[in-house]
Design an enzyme around this catalytic site. Structure first.
Site, PDB file in Angstrom:
ATOM      1  N   GLY A  12       0.751  -1.243   0.000  1.00 19.50           N
ATOM      2  CA  GLY A  12       0.000   0.000   0.000  1.00 19.50           C
ATOM      3  C   GLY A  12       0.781   1.294   0.000  1.00 19.50           C
ATOM      4  O   GLY A  12       0.261   2.322   0.431  1.00 19.50           O
ATOM      5  N   ASN A  14       1.567   3.145  -2.607  1.00 21.36           N
ATOM      6  CA  ASN A  14       0.829   4.055  -3.479  1.00 21.36           C
ATOM      7  C   ASN A  14      -0.457   4.521  -2.823  1.00 21.36           C
ATOM      8  O   ASN A  14      -0.813   5.696  -2.889  1.00 21.36           O
ATOM      9  CB  ASN A  14       0.504   3.384  -4.823  1.00 21.36           C
ATOM     10  CG  ASN A  14       1.530   3.682  -5.871  1.00 21.36           C
ATOM     11  OD1 ASN A  14       1.845   4.828  -6.128  1.00 21.36           O
ATOM     12  ND2 ASN A  14       2.057   2.645  -6.486  1.00 21.36           N
ATOM     13  N   LEU A  85      -4.572  -6.717  -7.823  1.00 24.49           N
ATOM     14  CA  LEU A  85      -4.184  -7.810  -8.703  1.00 24.49           C
ATOM     15  C   LEU A  85      -5.337  -8.625  -9.280  1.00 24.49           C
ATOM     16  O   LEU A  85      -5.102  -9.656  -9.904  1.00 24.49           O
ATOM     17  CB  LEU A  85      -3.202  -8.738  -7.966  1.00 24.49           C
ATOM     18  CG  LEU A  85      -1.913  -8.047  -7.508  1.00 24.49           C
ATOM     19  CD1 LEU A  85      -1.001  -9.046  -6.820  1.00 24.49           C
ATOM     20  CD2 LEU A  85      -1.201  -7.383  -8.667  1.00 24.49           C
ATOM     21  N   ASN A 102      -5.987   2.662 -13.513  1.00 28.03           N
ATOM     22  CA  ASN A 102      -4.994   1.746 -12.957  1.00 28.03           C
ATOM     23  C   ASN A 102      -3.601   2.308 -13.211  1.00 28.03           C
ATOM     24  O   ASN A 102      -3.380   3.061 -14.151  1.00 28.03           O
ATOM     25  CB  ASN A 102      -5.129   0.372 -13.640  1.00 28.03           C
ATOM     26  CG  ASN A 102      -4.201  -0.673 -13.047  1.00 28.03           C
ATOM     27  OD1 ASN A 102      -3.946  -0.697 -11.849  1.00 28.03           O
ATOM     28  ND2 ASN A 102      -3.689  -1.548 -13.894  1.00 28.03           N
ATOM     29  N   HIS A 104       0.380   0.962 -13.866  1.00 25.46           N
ATOM     30  CA  HIS A 104       1.151  -0.226 -14.252  1.00 25.46           C
ATOM     31  C   HIS A 104       2.633   0.142 -14.266  1.00 25.46           C
ATOM     32  O   HIS A 104       2.998   1.214 -14.772  1.00 25.46           O
ATOM     33  CB  HIS A 104       0.722  -0.737 -15.629  1.00 25.46           C
ATOM     34  CG  HIS A 104       1.351  -2.042 -15.972  1.00 25.46           C
ATOM     35  ND1 HIS A 104       0.922  -3.231 -15.431  1.00 25.46           N
ATOM     36  CD2 HIS A 104       2.402  -2.341 -16.767  1.00 25.46           C
ATOM     37  CE1 HIS A 104       1.694  -4.212 -15.896  1.00 25.46           C
ATOM     38  NE2 HIS A 104       2.596  -3.693 -16.709  1.00 25.46           N
ATOM     39  N   ASP A 145      -4.561  -4.734 -18.602  1.00 23.42           N
ATOM     40  CA  ASP A 145      -3.611  -3.675 -18.979  1.00 23.42           C
ATOM     41  C   ASP A 145      -3.846  -3.149 -20.393  1.00 23.42           C
ATOM     42  O   ASP A 145      -2.940  -2.586 -21.007  1.00 23.42           O
ATOM     43  CB  ASP A 145      -2.160  -4.155 -18.836  1.00 23.42           C
ATOM     44  CG  ASP A 145      -1.814  -4.528 -17.407  1.00 23.42           C
ATOM     45  OD1 ASP A 145      -2.308  -3.860 -16.478  1.00 23.42           O
ATOM     46  OD2 ASP A 145      -1.063  -5.494 -17.210  1.00 23.42           O
ATOM     47  N   GLU A 170      11.436   3.056 -10.921  1.00 24.87           N
ATOM     48  CA  GLU A 170      10.055   3.168 -11.372  1.00 24.87           C
ATOM     49  C   GLU A 170       9.153   3.640 -10.227  1.00 24.87           C
ATOM     50  O   GLU A 170       8.252   4.461 -10.425  1.00 24.87           O
ATOM     51  CB  GLU A 170       9.589   1.821 -11.934  1.00 24.87           C
ATOM     52  CG  GLU A 170       8.213   1.844 -12.574  1.00 24.87           C
ATOM     53  CD  GLU A 170       7.085   1.658 -11.581  1.00 24.87           C
ATOM     54  OE1 GLU A 170       5.994   2.200 -11.821  1.00 24.87           O
ATOM     55  OE2 GLU A 170       7.306   0.976 -10.553  1.00 24.87           O
TER      56      GLU A 170
END
Length: 190
Positions: A12, A14, A85, A102, A104, A145, A170
């Site tokens: 968590g 993000n 997920l 979302n 990615h 995606d 990233e």
């Protein structure tokens, strides 16, 4: 006021970043964190920040009778997937048209689709010898995606970067850009 639900499955980071970003926001509030795993640390992060949480196991997630009333109870206008997920079922796509996004951890369409999440993505980037990676924010569709891309952010890689290094680079992008992109989308600026 636009109310967000964050769907998450893991630790968590993000989710916490998004909640903190919107604390005290004039137009946007996080009103629910939904998780499919009862032991995911995201639940603790949300509770510490005063956001209601709910565990909806995979077996119940595909049930409109269980999920839709929960979202209605929390007056959810918009859904953000942040490390979630499970595939979003059609009934949610229909109930929230053009209102589910979302994140990615790659520059889609590269390294997207079933099985491409977390370290699997970063290992694939390393194996391919890519000179850059990044993150993508996209609309959710019924293709894993495969929804329309909203925004992408890039970061260069070094030849000796490990998958952990790639993940760290990233993740910096996610922390910096994801909440702002959410704000722009919800406010109709993207």
């Amino acid at each position: 006021m636009k109310n967000l639900a964050i769907f998450a499955s893991g630790s968590g980071t993000n989710c916490e970043n998004i909640i903190r970003y919107f604390q005290g926001h004039e137009h946007i509030a996080v009103t629910l964190v939904l998780c499919n795993k009862s032991d995911a640390f995201v639940l603790e992060r949300a509770r510490r920040l005063g956001v209601p949480t709910c565990v909806v196991p995979k077996s119940a997630f595909n049930s409109p009778e269980k999920v839709l009333p929960l979202l209605e109870e929390h007056h959810v206008d918009f859904i953000v997937l942040a490390g979630f997920l499970l595939m979003v079922p059609d009934f949610l796509l229909e109930a929230y048209p053009h209102a589910i996004i979302n994140i990615h951890p790659s520059l889609l369409p590269k390294y997207g689709g079933k099985g491409m999440w977390g370290m699997h993505v970063h290992e694939a980037v390393k194996a391919a010898g890519d000179s850059e990676t990044g993150m993508t924010v996209h609309w959710v569709s019924n293709i894993c995606d495969g929804g329309e891309i909203i925004a992408q952010f890039h970061t260069p890689l070094q030849p000796d970067d490990t998958p952990d290094d790639i993940a760290a680079r990233e993740h910096v992008l996610e922390m910096e850009h994801f909440p702002r992109v959410i704000e722009e989308v919800v406010m109709g600026e993207r």
